[in-house]
Design a protein around this motif. Sequence first.
Motif, PDB file in Angstrom:
ATOM      1  N   ILE A 111       6.230  29.813  23.905  1.00  0.00           N
ATOM      2  CA  ILE A 111       7.584  29.556  24.389  1.00  0.00           C
ATOM      3  C   ILE A 111       7.509  28.541  25.522  1.00  0.00           C
ATOM      4  O   ILE A 111       6.796  28.756  26.508  1.00  0.00           O
ATOM      5  N   ALA A 112       8.239  27.423  25.393  1.00  0.00           N
ATOM      6  CA  ALA A 112       8.349  26.454  26.477  1.00  0.00           C
ATOM      7  C   ALA A 112       9.667  26.705  27.198  1.00  0.00           C
ATOM      8  O   ALA A 112      10.741  26.650  26.582  1.00  0.00           O
ATOM      9  N   ALA A 113       9.598  27.007  28.497  1.00  0.00           N
ATOM     10  CA  ALA A 113      10.777  27.216  29.328  1.00  0.00           C
ATOM     11  C   ALA A 113      10.927  25.979  30.209  1.00  0.00           C
ATOM     12  O   ALA A 113      10.147  25.777  31.140  1.00  0.00           O
ATOM     13  N   ILE A 114      11.914  25.146  29.906  1.00  0.00           N
ATOM     14  CA  ILE A 114      11.963  23.785  30.433  1.00  0.00           C
ATOM     15  C   ILE A 114      13.106  23.613  31.417  1.00  0.00           C
ATOM     16  O   ILE A 114      14.277  23.737  31.055  1.00  0.00           O
ATOM     17  N   ASP A 115      12.777  23.307  32.655  1.00  0.00           N
ATOM     18  CA  ASP A 115      13.766  22.995  33.677  1.00  0.00           C
ATOM     19  C   ASP A 115      13.528  21.575  34.147  1.00  0.00           C
ATOM     20  O   ASP A 115      12.418  21.222  34.552  1.00  0.00           O
ATOM     21  N   GLY A 116      14.555  20.729  34.069  1.00  0.00           N
ATOM     22  CA  GLY A 116      14.430  19.367  34.558  1.00  0.00           C
ATOM     23  C   GLY A 116      13.744  18.443  33.574  1.00  0.00           C
ATOM     24  O   GLY A 116      13.908  18.567  32.365  1.00  0.00           O
ATOM     25  N   ALA A 123       7.173  16.117  27.249  1.00  0.00           N
ATOM     26  CA  ALA A 123       8.012  16.409  26.086  1.00  0.00           C
ATOM     27  C   ALA A 123       7.145  16.801  24.893  1.00  0.00           C
ATOM     28  O   ALA A 123       7.468  17.743  24.159  1.00  0.00           O
ATOM     29  N   GLU A 124       6.029  16.101  24.705  1.00  0.00           N
ATOM     30  CA  GLU A 124       5.152  16.400  23.574  1.00  0.00           C
ATOM     31  C   GLU A 124       4.536  17.791  23.700  1.00  0.00           C
ATOM     32  O   GLU A 124       4.321  18.475  22.698  1.00  0.00           O
ATOM     33  N   LEU A 125       4.260  18.227  24.925  1.00  0.00           N
ATOM     34  CA  LEU A 125       3.810  19.593  25.145  1.00  0.00           C
ATOM     35  C   LEU A 125       4.896  20.572  24.714  1.00  0.00           C
ATOM     36  O   LEU A 125       4.616  21.577  24.050  1.00  0.00           O
ATOM     37  N   ALA A 126       6.145  20.279  25.062  1.00  0.00           N
ATOM     38  CA  ALA A 126       7.252  21.156  24.676  1.00  0.00           C
ATOM     39  C   ALA A 126       7.428  21.193  23.161  1.00  0.00           C
ATOM     40  O   ALA A 126       7.695  22.257  22.589  1.00  0.00           O
ATOM     41  N   TYR A 127       7.270  20.044  22.493  1.00  0.00           N
ATOM     42  CA  TYR A 127       7.404  20.024  21.028  1.00  0.00           C
ATOM     43  C   TYR A 127       6.333  20.896  20.368  1.00  0.00           C
ATOM     44  O   TYR A 127       6.549  21.420  19.270  1.00  0.00           O
ATOM     45  N   ASP A 130       6.497  26.869  19.877  1.00  0.00           N
ATOM     46  CA  ASP A 130       7.274  27.405  18.760  1.00  0.00           C
ATOM     47  C   ASP A 130       8.740  27.577  19.135  1.00  0.00           C
ATOM     48  O   ASP A 130       9.625  27.493  18.274  1.00  0.00           O
ATOM     49  N   PHE A 131       8.998  27.830  20.423  1.00  0.00           N
ATOM     50  CA  PHE A 131      10.358  28.001  20.928  1.00  0.00           C
ATOM     51  C   PHE A 131      10.521  27.142  22.167  1.00  0.00           C
ATOM     52  O   PHE A 131       9.607  27.051  22.990  1.00  0.00           O
ATOM     53  N   ARG A 132      11.713  26.557  22.317  1.00  0.00           N
ATOM     54  CA  ARG A 132      12.034  25.780  23.513  1.00  0.00           C
ATOM     55  C   ARG A 132      13.384  26.255  24.041  1.00  0.00           C
ATOM     56  O   ARG A 132      14.389  26.214  23.307  1.00  0.00           O
ATOM     57  N   ILE A 133      13.394  26.738  25.277  1.00  0.00           N
ATOM     58  CA  ILE A 133      14.642  27.053  25.955  1.00  0.00           C
ATOM     59  C   ILE A 133      14.666  26.222  27.220  1.00  0.00           C
ATOM     60  O   ILE A 133      13.625  25.794  27.722  1.00  0.00           O
ATOM     61  N   ALA A 134      15.876  25.970  27.755  1.00  0.00           N
ATOM     62  CA  ALA A 134      15.963  25.003  28.845  1.00  0.00           C
ATOM     63  C   ALA A 134      17.106  25.336  29.791  1.00  0.00           C
ATOM     64  O   ALA A 134      17.882  26.270  29.566  1.00  0.00           O
ATOM     65  N   PRO A 136      20.464  23.452  32.123  1.00  0.00           N
ATOM     66  CA  PRO A 136      21.366  22.293  31.990  1.00  0.00           C
ATOM     67  C   PRO A 136      20.823  21.019  32.619  1.00  0.00           C
ATOM     68  O   PRO A 136      21.354  19.930  32.361  1.00  0.00           O
ATOM     69  N   ALA A 137      19.773  21.120  33.421  1.00  0.00           N
ATOM     70  CA  ALA A 137      19.183  19.943  34.065  1.00  0.00           C
ATOM     71  C   ALA A 137      18.184  19.214  33.176  1.00  0.00           C
ATOM     72  O   ALA A 137      17.606  18.202  33.588  1.00  0.00           O
ATOM     73  N   LEU A 138      17.989  19.693  31.968  1.00  0.00           N
ATOM     74  CA  LEU A 138      16.988  19.101  31.076  1.00  0.00           C
ATOM     75  C   LEU A 138      17.211  17.601  30.857  1.00  0.00           C
ATOM     76  O   LEU A 138      18.327  17.154  30.593  1.00  0.00           O
ATOM     77  N   LYS A 139      16.129  16.848  30.929  1.00  0.00           N
ATOM     78  CA  LYS A 139      16.078  15.449  30.508  1.00  0.00           C
ATOM     79  C   LYS A 139      14.790  15.291  29.710  1.00  0.00           C
ATOM     80  O   LYS A 139      13.703  15.490  30.253  1.00  0.00           O
ATOM     81  N   MET A 140      14.913  14.944  28.429  1.00  0.00           N
ATOM     82  CA  MET A 140      13.743  14.920  27.554  1.00  0.00           C
ATOM     83  C   MET A 140      13.689  13.605  26.788  1.00  0.00           C
ATOM     84  O   MET A 140      14.683  13.162  26.207  1.00  0.00           O
ATOM     85  N   GLY A 141      12.515  12.984  26.771  1.00  0.00           N
ATOM     86  CA  GLY A 141      12.393  11.731  26.042  1.00  0.00           C
ATOM     87  C   GLY A 141      10.991  11.178  26.064  1.00  0.00           C
ATOM     88  O   GLY A 141      10.070  11.779  26.620  1.00  0.00           O
ATOM     89  N   GLN A 142      10.857  10.020  25.439  1.00  0.00           N
ATOM     90  CA  GLN A 142       9.551   9.364  25.255  1.00  0.00           C
ATOM     91  C   GLN A 142       9.600   7.930  25.788  1.00  0.00           C
ATOM     92  O   GLN A 142       9.941   6.996  25.065  1.00  0.00           O
ATOM     93  N   PRO A 143       9.224   7.724  27.045  1.00  0.00           N
ATOM     94  CA  PRO A 143       9.285   6.387  27.636  1.00  0.00           C
ATOM     95  C   PRO A 143       8.046   5.523  27.378  1.00  0.00           C
ATOM     96  O   PRO A 143       7.894   4.461  27.991  1.00  0.00           O
TER      97      PRO A 143
END
Length: 261
Positions: A111-116, A123-127, A130-134, A136-143
């Motif tokens: 389970i990835a518990a993602i804040d910010g 992001a690749e660690l989060a992918y 098996d589960f991702r919860i977050a 409202p401050a989440l910002k996720m992407g591949q720069p």
Amino acid sequence: MTDFSHFTALRVEEREDRVHARMDRPGVRNAIDQTMVDEFHELCAHLEREPKILIISGTQVESKREPGTFSGIFASGADIGQLRERRRDDALRGVNSQVFDRIHRLPMPVIAAIDGFALGGGAELAYAADFRIATPALKMGQPETGLGITAAAGAQWRLKELVGEPVALELLLAGRILDAQEALDLKLVTELHEPDALEEAAHALADRIAKQDPLAVRLSKRVFHLPREAHPHVDEIAQAILFESEAKFDRMQAFLDRKKK
């Protein structure tokens, strides 16, 4: 219980049925360096020997613009200082891709518990979970392409499976950053919680998993991730194993007993 007190990049809390690993490099916004990779490998080795649910989360980071103000950070990606010096042979060793794949293949759910921010390798660690919860401050992407490299630790193929090709290409080639609502709409994350409730929500999800039969969960996870051509034969083999387990008889008898009441 295993002693992880020598870790410096991860803070690890172990319980009977789960392990909670908090990435803890606030000074560099939880950038994933070699030390963190090594500690994740050591943690994976433990969870391969003693399968338990794994929760991965970040930490609170103090604002440089507003000292005394803190916000959550999952992981800002690979440590650019180390990444800047890596060469061809380092890329071929797959520093991050190998450990993220190992996390993904752990016997019990992750389970990835993602804040910010969860960017690049974060992001690749989060992918890989098996589960991702977050929050409202989440910002996720591949720069990565903006830095002259590619997302080589899972995003190139996992993103297409998770969100579909059009959105994956926007993230990988155009630098799109998803906010929390976009990630929720895309089912990239399945729940949103306020920061002070995020860990509780992660443990609540772990509680629901822990109520299931551990062997059934392990086999279901393994079967789920096998290629299409392995089915239905592997499903039948997994079911044959479970049909002989004591837990199957005990749990089904308990269900029948409850139904009689």
